[in-house]
Scaffold this motif. Structure first.
Motif, mmCIF file in Angstrom:
data_model
loop_
_atom_site.group_PDB
_atom_site.id
_atom_site.type_symbol
_atom_site.label_atom_id
_atom_site.label_comp_id
_atom_site.label_asym_id
_atom_site.label_seq_id
_atom_site.Cartn_x
_atom_site.Cartn_y
_atom_site.Cartn_z
ATOM 1 N N GLY A 81 0.804 -1.224 0.000
ATOM 2 C CA GLY A 81 0.000 0.000 0.000
ATOM 3 C C GLY A 81 0.830 1.263 0.000
ATOM 4 N N HIS A 82 2.155 1.149 -0.189
ATOM 5 C CA HIS A 82 3.028 2.316 -0.243
ATOM 6 C C HIS A 82 2.912 2.956 -1.626
ATOM 7 N N ARG A 83 3.678 4.019 -1.859
ATOM 8 C CA ARG A 83 3.724 4.656 -3.168
ATOM 9 C C ARG A 83 5.182 4.841 -3.579
ATOM 10 N N MET A 84 5.445 4.691 -4.893
ATOM 11 C CA MET A 84 6.796 4.843 -5.422
ATOM 12 C C MET A 84 6.728 5.578 -6.752
ATOM 13 N N VAL A 85 7.576 6.607 -6.928
ATOM 14 C CA VAL A 85 7.637 7.366 -8.177
ATOM 15 C C VAL A 85 9.096 7.535 -8.575
ATOM 16 N N ALA A 86 9.331 7.681 -9.885
ATOM 17 C CA ALA A 86 10.663 7.983 -10.399
ATOM 18 C C ALA A 86 10.836 9.490 -10.428
ATOM 19 N N CYS A 87 11.929 9.959 -9.853
ATOM 20 C CA CYS A 87 12.170 11.404 -9.759
ATOM 21 C C CYS A 87 13.670 11.666 -9.870
ATOM 22 N N LYS A 88 14.092 12.250 -10.995
ATOM 23 C CA LYS A 88 15.487 12.640 -11.200
ATOM 24 C C LYS A 88 16.477 11.533 -10.862
ATOM 25 N N ARG A 89 16.392 10.433 -11.609
ATOM 26 C CA ARG A 89 17.308 9.306 -11.473
ATOM 27 C C ARG A 89 17.222 8.625 -10.110
ATOM 28 N N GLY B 106 -1.932 3.975 0.447
ATOM 29 C CA GLY B 106 -2.862 4.251 -0.640
ATOM 30 C C GLY B 106 -3.065 5.709 -0.967
ATOM 31 N N CYS B 107 -2.041 6.541 -0.813
ATOM 32 C CA CYS B 107 -2.192 7.967 -1.088
ATOM 33 C C CYS B 107 -1.939 8.253 -2.572
ATOM 34 N N GLN B 108 -2.129 9.500 -2.963
ATOM 35 C CA GLN B 108 -1.770 9.952 -4.295
ATOM 36 C C GLN B 108 -0.374 10.548 -4.220
ATOM 37 N N MET B 109 0.512 10.167 -5.145
ATOM 38 C CA MET B 109 1.886 10.653 -5.124
ATOM 39 C C MET B 109 2.296 10.975 -6.549
ATOM 40 N N ALA B 110 2.807 12.181 -6.769
ATOM 41 C CA ALA B 110 3.156 12.624 -8.112
ATOM 42 C C ALA B 110 4.414 13.475 -8.064
ATOM 43 N N GLY C 141 11.034 18.617 -9.949
ATOM 44 C CA GLY C 141 11.628 17.629 -9.054
ATOM 45 C C GLY C 141 10.998 17.588 -7.678
ATOM 46 N N ASN C 142 9.821 18.204 -7.514
ATOM 47 C CA ASN C 142 9.089 18.104 -6.258
ATOM 48 C C ASN C 142 8.238 16.839 -6.254
ATOM 49 N N VAL C 143 7.912 16.364 -5.064
ATOM 50 C CA VAL C 143 7.047 15.202 -4.906
ATOM 51 C C VAL C 143 5.826 15.624 -4.095
ATOM 52 N N ILE C 144 4.639 15.387 -4.622
ATOM 53 C CA ILE C 144 3.400 15.820 -3.970
ATOM 54 C C ILE C 144 2.634 14.600 -3.472
ATOM 55 N N VAL C 145 2.180 14.657 -2.223
ATOM 56 C CA VAL C 145 1.431 13.576 -1.593
ATOM 57 C C VAL C 145 0.058 14.103 -1.195
ATOM 58 N N TYR C 146 -0.992 13.346 -1.549
ATOM 59 C CA TYR C 146 -2.354 13.752 -1.183
ATOM 60 C C TYR C 146 -3.145 12.543 -0.717
ATOM 61 N N GLY C 147 -3.949 12.741 0.324
ATOM 62 C CA GLY C 147 -4.916 11.732 0.757
ATOM 63 C C GLY C 147 -4.271 10.476 1.293
ATOM 64 N N GLY C 148 -5.034 9.380 1.234
ATOM 65 C CA GLY C 148 -4.567 8.105 1.768
ATOM 66 C C GLY C 148 -5.471 7.595 2.866
ATOM 67 N N TYR C 149 -5.066 6.486 3.450
ATOM 68 C CA TYR C 149 -5.895 5.827 4.473
ATOM 69 C C TYR C 149 -5.004 5.314 5.595
#
Length: 581
Positions: free
Chosen positions: A179-187, A233-237, A242-250
């Motif tokens: 239920g975690h989140r993972m994004v690619a950000c600047k290598r 289960g949050c939103q991550m973008a 190169g910023n990372v934004i987190v919204y919501g979740g449970y």
């Protein structure tokens, strides 16, 4: 002590409590994970027999949720990996790898030697380096009865050019979680949040890790500022800067012994490098404007064109004393990362139909002369109802409320014509994905792809394998690429599971449960007219046996004797039934 000192002491105390809980969960989960490791090892032995890469054209994958759907960074393909399926008695986990060819609208299954173990609720990120790579971290494996969980902390990469799996074995990474989140950000791969659950305890995370794609090393980040509360289960973008934004979740919080409260979080946070210090990060609290999504969990996310992130679907659970009901969503919300603003996604309708209507109206007007058109009263919200019959005869009724456009009085002739067209488009029952949670999303060339997920009707869970596409540049209408096949819908009632054996859900303590049920069934209870009654006490209401047992266990605690749990479950079902009639 000043206010600042008290605040710091409070924060440190909370950190210590969280650390103790994490240690406690880890200790209690160790034995269950050892049991599941043996089962996982058996599956890996079977996978080890694969010695060559085999690609096979195939129909769409079977229904599933909590899989990963990723866009190939170099080709017009989507990549589906893993996921889970529950048929009412047994949980199935997958490590299958599918490729969807966008141009040909076709699926192929690719068997590759030494794949990752079966899992769901993992995270995947595709990057273009090395001819294209798909990175996968974490996730969970569940026992067939769904009562034990193993949380992975392994990291894998699929080399798309050579179609080979490789496990990256390095130390210093996050603890096992799902239920975690993972994004690619600047290598880098940035991992945030998630949870770890055992039979008795659970812990939610808000830690942040970075995996360097060049050096192949993990680093635990320690951003300054007050970060988000633990969640899954949050939103991550990521933003172009190169910023990372987190919204919501449970997350769940224990308010007293054996009583938990679930929280669907709504705030947004931005994690960005401090000025001039790329390796140092800072959390900032955001207050977006616009129309925010309603509270929900189980939503799916993707990065949309024009520096926007996208939220689709989800479910809002209403937990009352003796019932748990969920409202499912099929809507879209966009978050403009540059303007810090939310807005709902509204479909415009197909252009071809709009032009036809416009031409038809002009011709009609020319032929009829000056004929005054009849005005239509404003339309209120419209409930769209769709029924699908499963193979076993069960009728699935899917309901969705569609708002009609507002009608303003005294408009000009041109404006009135445009408004009538908009009303006609809105009133037409456009094809769109039914409301669902835990669907898989992918973005390619500005087109959003939605695959699978699940929704519930009463006590039955429907897991989907349909595929839809929406052009986000045009926002006209959904395209159906794969329709939901009712023949794939299987649901085995809990009453059947008691006769199947110990390897299915609900079989635990089966002998005591049967004996207790027979004793209690001696009470004569009038049958509710809407319920097909049989010998099981739990059929007094349209609820499954497992529903009442889980609710009783939740109230009595994990250490309660099975016979007492069964007795309480019967009493709760009977009381709720009597109140309903």
């Amino acid at each position: 002590m000043g206010k600042k000192g008290k605040k710091e002491k409070k924060v440190k105390g909370a950190e210590k409590t969280a650390a103790k809980m994490e240690k406690k969960v880890s200790k209690r989960a160790k034995k269950e994970e050892e049991d599941l490791e043996a089962l996982i090892a058996e599956f890996q032995t079977l996978d080890a027999k694969k010695t060559q890469i085999i690609e096979t054209a195939c129909p769409p994958p079977s229904p599933r949720l909590n899989a990963s759907l990723s866009a190939h960074p170099e080709r017009d393909e989507l990549i589906l990996f893993g996921g889970e399926y529950f048929n009412g008695q047994k949980t199935f986990l997958y490590n299958e790898l599918y490729f969807y060819n966008i141009r040909k609208n076709s699926w192929s299954k690719v068997d590759i030697p030494s794949p990752p173990p079966r899992r769901c609720a993992h995270q995947a990120a595709a990057v273009p380096q090395g001819g294209g790579q798909l990175w996968i971290f974490g996730g969970e494996f569940a026992s067939p009865n769904g009562e034990q969980f193993y949380h992975y902390k392994d990291l894998w990469v699929l080399h798309l050019a050579t179609r080979t799996w490789e496990q990256i074995k390095v130390t210093g990474g996050p603890a096992g979680r799902s239920g975690h989140r993972m994004v690619a950000c600047k290598r880098q791969l940035i991992v945030f949040g998630g949870f770890h659950e055992s039979a008795r305890d659970y812990v939610y995370y808000n830690d942040v890790y970075a995996f360097n794609l060049d050096a192949f090393t993990w680093t635990k980040l320690s951003p300054s500022g007050t970060g988000p509360a633990p969640r899954s289960g949050c939103q991550m973008a990521t933003t172009p800067e190169g910023n990372v934004i987190v919204y919501g979740g449970y997350s769940k919080q224990r308010i007293k012994k054996d009583v938990d409260n679930g929280w669907q979080r709504e705030q947004g946070e931005r994690k960005q490098p401090a000025e001039g210090e790329e390796d140092k990060w800072v959390w900032n609290r955001l207050s977006p404007s616009g129309v925010k999504p309603t509270p929900r969990s189980g939503f799916s996310v993707a990065i949309a064109p024009n520096n926007r992130s996208l939220l689709f679907g989800g479910v809002h659970d209403e937990e009352e004393e003796e019932s748990i009901e969920g409202d499912f969503f099929g809507d879209i919300y966009f978050y403009d990362m540059g303007k810090n603003r939310w807005f709902p996604g509204q479909l415009k309708g197909p252009k071809s139909e709009k032009k036809k209507r416009r031409r038809g109206k002009k011709a009609e007007g020319e032929g009829a002369g000056e004929v005054e058109a009849e005005s239509q009263p404003p339309q209120g919200p419209m409930e769209v109802i769709k029924e699908v019959v499963a193979e076993d005869g069960t009728v699935m009724t899917i309901k969705q409320v569609v708002s009609a456009p507002e009608v303003e009085p005294e408009r000009s002739e041109d404006e009135d014509e445009d408004e009538e067209e908009a009303e006609e488009e809105a009133s037409g029952q456009q094809v769109e994905p039914c409301p669902r949670s835990n669907a898989m999303l992918a973005m390619k060339h500005g087109i959003l792809y939605v695959y699978g997920g699940m929704f519930e009707v009463g006590d039955r869970q429907f897991t989907l394998n349909d595929l839809y596409a929406l052009d986000l540049h045009k926002m006209e209408d959904w395209k159906v690429l794969v329709e939901m096949d009712p023949k794939t819908q299987e649901w085995l009632e809990e009453s059947e599971s008691d006769e199947e054996g110990d390897d299915v859900e609900g079989a635990e303590g089966g002998e005591e449960e049967e004996e207790s049920s027979e004793e209690e069934s001696e009470d004569e209870v009038e049958q509710h007219p809407s319920v097909q009654h049989d010998e099981k006490y739990t059929d007094y209401l349209p609820r499954t046996e497992q529903y009442w047992l889980k609710l009783a266990r939740h109230n009595m605690g994990p250490d309660a004797k099975e016979k007492k749990v069964v007795k309480l479950a019967h009493a709760m079902a009977k009381t709720f039934y009597e109140d309903s009639v």
